[in-house]
Design an enzyme around this catalytic site. Sequence first.
Site, mmCIF file in Angstrom:
data_model
loop_
_atom_site.group_PDB
_atom_site.id
_atom_site.type_symbol
_atom_site.label_atom_id
_atom_site.label_comp_id
_atom_site.label_asym_id
_atom_site.label_seq_id
_atom_site.Cartn_x
_atom_site.Cartn_y
_atom_site.Cartn_z
ATOM 1 N N MET A 195 -12.225 4.199 -0.325
ATOM 2 C CA MET A 195 -12.838 4.456 1.014
ATOM 3 C C MET A 195 -13.381 5.679 0.863
ATOM 4 S SD MET A 195 -9.518 2.951 3.145
ATOM 5 C CE MET A 195 -8.417 2.906 1.602
ATOM 6 N N HIS A 255 -1.159 -1.386 -4.385
ATOM 7 C CA HIS A 255 -2.378 -0.922 -3.706
ATOM 8 C C HIS A 255 -2.518 0.727 -3.221
ATOM 9 C CE1 HIS A 255 -6.014 -2.259 -1.142
ATOM 10 N NE2 HIS A 255 -5.482 -1.190 -0.354
ATOM 11 N N MET A 313 -11.239 -6.330 5.645
ATOM 12 C CA MET A 313 -10.499 -5.342 6.245
ATOM 13 C C MET A 313 -9.970 -5.831 7.773
ATOM 14 S SD MET A 313 -10.228 -2.586 4.376
ATOM 15 C CE MET A 313 -9.049 -1.625 5.577
ATOM 16 N N HIS A 344 -8.282 1.049 -4.101
ATOM 17 C CA HIS A 344 -9.307 0.626 -2.812
ATOM 18 C C HIS A 344 -9.907 1.944 -2.424
ATOM 19 C CE1 HIS A 344 -9.454 -0.391 1.740
ATOM 20 N NE2 HIS A 344 -10.774 -0.433 1.246
ATOM 21 N N MET A 404 -9.009 8.091 0.180
ATOM 22 C CA MET A 404 -10.004 8.188 1.258
ATOM 23 C C MET A 404 -10.398 9.707 1.345
ATOM 24 S SD MET A 404 -7.447 7.003 4.313
ATOM 25 C CE MET A 404 -6.564 5.171 4.213
ATOM 26 N N SER A 434 0.745 -1.173 -0.024
ATOM 27 C CA SER A 434 -0.032 0.142 -0.056
ATOM 28 C C SER A 434 0.750 1.299 -0.127
ATOM 29 C CB SER A 434 -0.957 -0.002 1.173
ATOM 30 O OG SER A 434 -1.318 1.531 1.615
ATOM 31 N N ASP A 468 -6.554 -6.683 4.085
ATOM 32 C CA ASP A 468 -5.966 -5.342 4.275
ATOM 33 C C ASP A 468 -5.981 -4.655 5.592
ATOM 34 O OD1 ASP A 468 -5.209 -2.891 3.511
ATOM 35 O OD2 ASP A 468 -6.768 -2.066 2.370
ATOM 36 N N ASP A 486 -4.758 3.377 -1.861
ATOM 37 C CA ASP A 486 -5.952 3.789 -0.798
ATOM 38 C C ASP A 486 -6.430 5.316 -1.001
ATOM 39 O OD1 ASP A 486 -6.069 1.546 0.664
ATOM 40 O OD2 ASP A 486 -3.966 1.829 1.329
HETATM 41 C C1 DX5 Z 1 -6.219 1.167 5.567
HETATM 42 C C2 DX5 Z 1 -5.738 1.042 4.274
HETATM 43 C C3 DX5 Z 1 -4.347 -0.070 4.060
HETATM 44 C C4 DX5 Z 1 -3.355 0.558 4.991
HETATM 45 C C5 DX5 Z 1 -2.733 -0.684 5.401
HETATM 46 O O1 DX5 Z 1 -7.360 2.018 5.776
HETATM 47 O O2 DX5 Z 1 -6.653 0.425 3.501
HETATM 48 O O3 DX5 Z 1 -4.358 -0.266 2.907
HETATM 49 O O4 DX5 Z 1 -2.620 1.030 4.162
HETATM 50 O O5 DX5 Z 1 -1.576 -0.466 6.020
HETATM 51 P P1 DX5 Z 1 -0.806 -1.482 7.234
HETATM 52 O O6 DX5 Z 1 -0.177 -2.481 6.529
HETATM 53 O O7 DX5 Z 1 0.226 -0.356 7.810
HETATM 54 O O8 DX5 Z 1 -1.786 -1.860 8.231
HETATM 55 ZN ZN ZN Z 2 -6.264 -0.461 1.444
#
Ligand code: DX5
Ligand code: ZN
Length: 233
Positions: free
Chosen positions: A72, A37, A141, A70, A41, A12, A177, A39
């Site tokens: 969110m 990956h 998750m 991903h 947000m 990620s 994840d 993320d």
């Molecule tokens: C959390 C993200 C993850 C996160 C994982 O909301 O979707 O992808 O970056 O990070 P680690 O591996 O550090 O838990």
């Molecule tokens: Zn993620």
Amino acid sequence: MPHNLPIRIAPSILSADFANFGAECRAIEDQGADWVHVDVMDGHFVPNLTFGPAMCAALRPHVRGVMDVHLMIAPVDPWIEAFAAAGADVITAHLEAGPHIHRTLQAIRGTGKKAGLAINPGTGIEPVAHLLDMVDLICVMTVNPGFGGQSFIHSQIDKVRRLRAMLGDRPVHLEIDGGVTVRTAPLVAAAGADVLVAGSAVFSGGSVDRPEVYGDNIRALRQAAAAATSQVA
Ligand code: DX5
Ligand code: ZN
């Protein structure tokens, strides 16, 4: 439930150097990452804000393999076309992001991209049973979404096991994840996961100037997971 799917490691970039995303993507892929990956947000569905489709489009030329996006964000439907146009290969939306996840998954597949369905730690698997033939990936998750570096929630392992059994022989990826480390990777791989997202566990200790650390971290995760599924890493 052991499986024969190859283990895929998806770093990620939430844990990468934000001033250096292009080079970070090239470095993790050169060091053995299977997927990248991303993320996304929105500061609303989750209490953090990252980046949008323009960032994904800028990254695309720096990612040779699969760009796993991903989302969110809520609402999610108005953004699907933009992330598809930005070059995402997999677009994952949250079951909790709105009342019409069925429509959302249809819209993702309608763009020609792979459709992913993410579920939060507090969400059960019964609603997923109605969506099994509409998804290419289910993302469990194992932290509450929003931040990297959180602790793995062990109660999700049983959910992974039940989802893999529910999927039967469907060719659907089961992605984990959050909180993936060399200690937790074998637990989820043995339960049926084949795609492991890892932020801190891949990026910690390394940099674009010390990319070999990323390689060591990726190999350690892959070996730990593959050993739990009796695969040769
Ligand atoms: C959390 C993200 C993850 C996160 C994982 O909301 O979707 O992808 O970056 O990070 P680690 O591996 O550090 O838990
Ligand atoms: Zn993620």
